[in-house]
Design an enzyme around this catalytic site. Structure first.
Site, PDB file in Angstrom:
ATOM      1  N   HIS A 242       0.830  -1.208   0.000  1.00 45.04           N
ATOM      2  CA  HIS A 242       0.000   0.000   0.000  1.00 45.04           C
ATOM      3  C   HIS A 242       0.863   1.257   0.000  1.00 45.04           C
ATOM      4  CE1 HIS A 242      -2.955  -3.037   1.450  1.00 45.04           C
ATOM      5  NE2 HIS A 242      -3.756  -2.346   0.649  1.00 45.04           N
ATOM      6  N   ASN A 243       1.645   1.410  -1.058  1.00 43.56           N
ATOM      7  CA  ASN A 243       2.607   2.503  -1.162  1.00 43.56           C
ATOM      8  C   ASN A 243       2.234   3.426  -2.325  1.00 43.56           C
ATOM      9  OD1 ASN A 243       3.434   1.026  -3.501  1.00 43.56           O
ATOM     10  ND2 ASN A 243       4.749  -0.235  -2.198  1.00 43.56           N
ATOM     11  N   PHE A 244       3.105   4.360  -2.651  1.00 44.73           N
ATOM     12  CA  PHE A 244       2.805   5.321  -3.715  1.00 44.73           C
ATOM     13  C   PHE A 244       2.669   4.641  -5.078  1.00 44.73           C
ATOM     14  CE2 PHE A 244       4.333   8.304  -7.043  1.00 44.73           C
ATOM     15  CZ  PHE A 244       3.265   9.197  -7.000  1.00 44.73           C
ATOM     16  N   HIS A 246       1.367   1.717  -5.634  1.00 43.39           N
ATOM     17  CA  HIS A 246      -0.006   1.196  -5.656  1.00 43.39           C
ATOM     18  C   HIS A 246      -0.986   2.333  -5.921  1.00 43.39           C
ATOM     19  CE1 HIS A 246      -3.725  -0.792  -4.512  1.00 43.39           C
ATOM     20  NE2 HIS A 246      -3.900   0.079  -3.523  1.00 43.39           N
ATOM     21  N   HIS A 282      -6.846   7.214  -1.938  1.00 47.19           N
ATOM     22  CA  HIS A 282      -7.616   6.175  -1.252  1.00 47.19           C
ATOM     23  C   HIS A 282      -6.844   5.400  -0.187  1.00 47.19           C
ATOM     24  CE1 HIS A 282      -5.493   3.270  -3.722  1.00 47.19           C
ATOM     25  NE2 HIS A 282      -6.053   2.307  -3.039  1.00 47.19           N
ATOM     26  N   ASP A 283      -5.521   5.414  -0.198  1.00 48.47           N
ATOM     27  CA  ASP A 283      -4.738   4.668   0.806  1.00 48.47           C
ATOM     28  C   ASP A 283      -3.699   5.551   1.503  1.00 48.47           C
ATOM     29  OD1 ASP A 283      -5.740   2.085   1.067  1.00 48.47           O
ATOM     30  OD2 ASP A 283      -4.723   1.364  -0.723  1.00 48.47           O
ATOM     31  N   ASP A 392      -9.158  -0.196  -7.465  1.00 48.38           N
ATOM     32  CA  ASP A 392      -8.353  -0.528  -6.286  1.00 48.38           C
ATOM     33  C   ASP A 392      -7.842  -1.960  -6.327  1.00 48.38           C
ATOM     34  OD1 ASP A 392      -7.166  -0.382  -3.782  1.00 48.38           O
ATOM     35  OD2 ASP A 392      -9.038  -0.735  -2.698  1.00 48.38           O
ATOM     36  N   GLN A 443      -4.816 -16.504  -4.472  1.00 53.02           N
ATOM     37  CA  GLN A 443      -5.443 -15.804  -5.586  1.00 53.02           C
ATOM     38  C   GLN A 443      -6.695 -16.484  -6.115  1.00 53.02           C
ATOM     39  OE1 GLN A 443      -4.431 -12.864  -5.102  1.00 53.02           O
ATOM     40  NE2 GLN A 443      -4.358 -12.425  -7.281  1.00 53.02           N
TER      41      GLN A 443
END
Length: 495
Positions: A242-244, A246, A282-283, A392, A443
């Site tokens: 959940h970084n930049f 993403h 969003h994150d 997302d 998955q």
């Protein structure tokens, strides 16, 4: 198991690499990273005989020594850029003049301080312009943004220094025009984020806002937009998933969906701004531990938001904290009513990314489907939430060589959380437990029960999306199902 042989040149020397066809994308990249003696923060770029960038993945086509690829290591070190001798002479003469004046007057006069400052400023500008080659960007005769290979060495910088480096590169590149080829690729799910680094991504985000005509429609000042984008970049943490990067991928997918579904002619520009900016924010400040962890560990976020979507509420709060800064407020020239409308829309869209609300939102959308009306406010609000949700969790709609490394990143973040839960004696989230979860099994269920139902419903409204996102997801399910089956068969044959 068959093997694939790849010939490539590195620093002018022909090399040979060999890997099994069932290797993961990460393993293949690690192989070439080791061959290039590159560090983890370096970016690798591979070019075919035509000079086109190709993906470093298990799908890399086998070749011969005559049709070799070219491997480049991309990194940064502004200090390595040599200054022209003329500038060094100016600096030396200025230094001599300063010494002589200090001898006569006992201090440095203001005019010399100003000259020194101007020389230093010019040096910094020159370093960054010369260093555009490292970014894969050049100023050509038409002032267009195009890709080119180069190689340099990364310096070890603090977080603050790294951010300022990114800011400087972003601002220096922001006046360049992006090539039409990149602009068109940016509108598709096949866009490969792994070929770009952060300053380049900021330029591409600026392109999205300008191409959708947001600057004109909402009276945004370019400098304020750049400040806003940079602050958003600074408020994403250096965590596995959940970084930049993403954040960029989600925003780019939203941008692509807007173009693919012709939403520019179905929704207002205001709605498009809400969706794109929601995707971007969003994150924000995600800590790498999900809502279940926040609630079980009784963190400050869980206490602050009474266990109700703690992370999503926090992402919203950080977004509007950025917009509260006058130099970052891209909405400052709008009326209070418009600002409130955008704020309300963004809050709804960002809160919709809480997966605990997934079925609730999807079921609402299903009910509306047979009579969906783009002019109906309730219908439109649900669609906007669905679009942000799809963006997302859209990695599996991308080519496998782009999507698979993201799965590795996600599992790393999941395993970090389950390890912490075990250490603290908290309930362990089953699908995050490294002792119970395999890559394929993680998955197959997610694609079958979450992605396919969601993507199928959106495709009913926009049939054109079948080839762009639904088919790739079906292929991803087949790919991971085959891996899962093979793993089970191998396990059952062991003594």
């Amino acid at each position: 198991m068959s093997t694939k042989v790849i010939y490539f040149k590195l620093n002018g020397k022909l090399e040979r690499a060999e890997f099994k066809s069932n290797c993961s994308a990460t393993e293949v990249k690690d192989l070439f990273r080791a061959a290039a003696e590159a560090e983890p923060h370096h970016i690798l770029k591979m070019y075919n005989v035509n000079g086109t960038v190709v993906n470093i993945s298990p799908r890399l086509e086998a070749n011969s020594a005559e049709s070799y690829y070219r491997l480049e290591v991309v990194a940064s070190d502004l200090q390595s850029v040599a200054m022209p001798p003329e500038l060094e002479k100016v600096e030396y003469r200025l230094h001599q003049l300063e010494s002589k004046v200090i001898e006569d007057m006992g201090k440095t006069p203001e005019i010399i301080c100003e000259l020194k400052s101007q020389v230093e400023s010019f040096k910094k500008k020159l370093e960054n312009v010369k260093h555009l080659g490292w970014m894969g960007l050049v100023r050509d005769s038409n002032q267009r943004l195009s890709k080119m290979p180069s190689k340099a060495k990364m310096s070890h910088l603090s977080v603050q220094e790294e951010r300022q480096r990114v800011r400087m590169k972003f601002l220096n590149m922001s006046s360049l025009e992006v090539t039409e080829e990149v602009r068109e690729l940016l509108k598709t799910p096949t866009f490969d984020n792994w070929q770009w680094e952060e300053a380049e991504m900021l330029v591409l985000l600026q392109v999205m806002y300008t191409d959708l005509d947001f600057l004109t429609a909402f009276h945004m000042e370019l400098e304020v937009l750049q400040n806003f984008l940079f602050e958003v970049y600074c408020h994403y943490n250096n965590i596995p998933f959940h970084n930049f990067h993403h954040c960029f991928c989600v925003t780019q997918m939203m941008y692509g969906l807007i173009w693919l579904t012709d939403l520019r002619n179905k929704l207002s520009r205001l709605d498009l701004l809400i969706m794109l900016t929601s995707a971007l924010c969003h994150d924000l400040d995600h800590p790498g531990y999900n809502n279940v962890y926040q609630i079980n560990a009784q963190t400050d976020l869980a206490l602050r938001y009474n266990d109700i979507s703690p992370l999503e509420n926090h992402h919203c709060a950080v977004a509007f904290g950025i917009l509260a800064k006058p130099e970052c407020n891209i909405l400052k020239n709008l009326s209070n009513d418009l600002y409130k409308h955008i704020r309300g829309g963004m809050i709804k869209c960002i809160l919709a990314t809480d997966m605990s609300r997934h079925n609730e939102i999807l079921n609402k959308f299903k009910v509306m489907q047979p009579v969906f009306n783009f002019t109906n406010k309730e219908h439109k609000d649900v669609l906007m939430k669905i679009m942000v949700k799809v963006s997302d969790i859209s990695n599996e709609a991308r080519p496998m060589e782009v999507a698979e490394p993201w799965l590795d990143c996600l599992l790393q973040e999941f395993f970090n959380q389950s390890d912490t839960e075990k250490l603290k004696g908290l309930p362990v989230t089953p699908f995050m437990d490294r002792d119970k979860v395999s890559k394929p099994s993680s998955q197959t269920s997610f694609i079958r029960f979450v992605l396919l139902p969601l993507f199928t419903e959106l495709t009913k409204l926009f049939p054109c999306l079948e080839q762009h996102i639904l088919e790739p997801v079906r292929k991803a399910l087949e790919y991971y199902s085959n891996l899962e089956r093979a793993a089970k068969e191998e396990g059952s044959t062991k003594p």
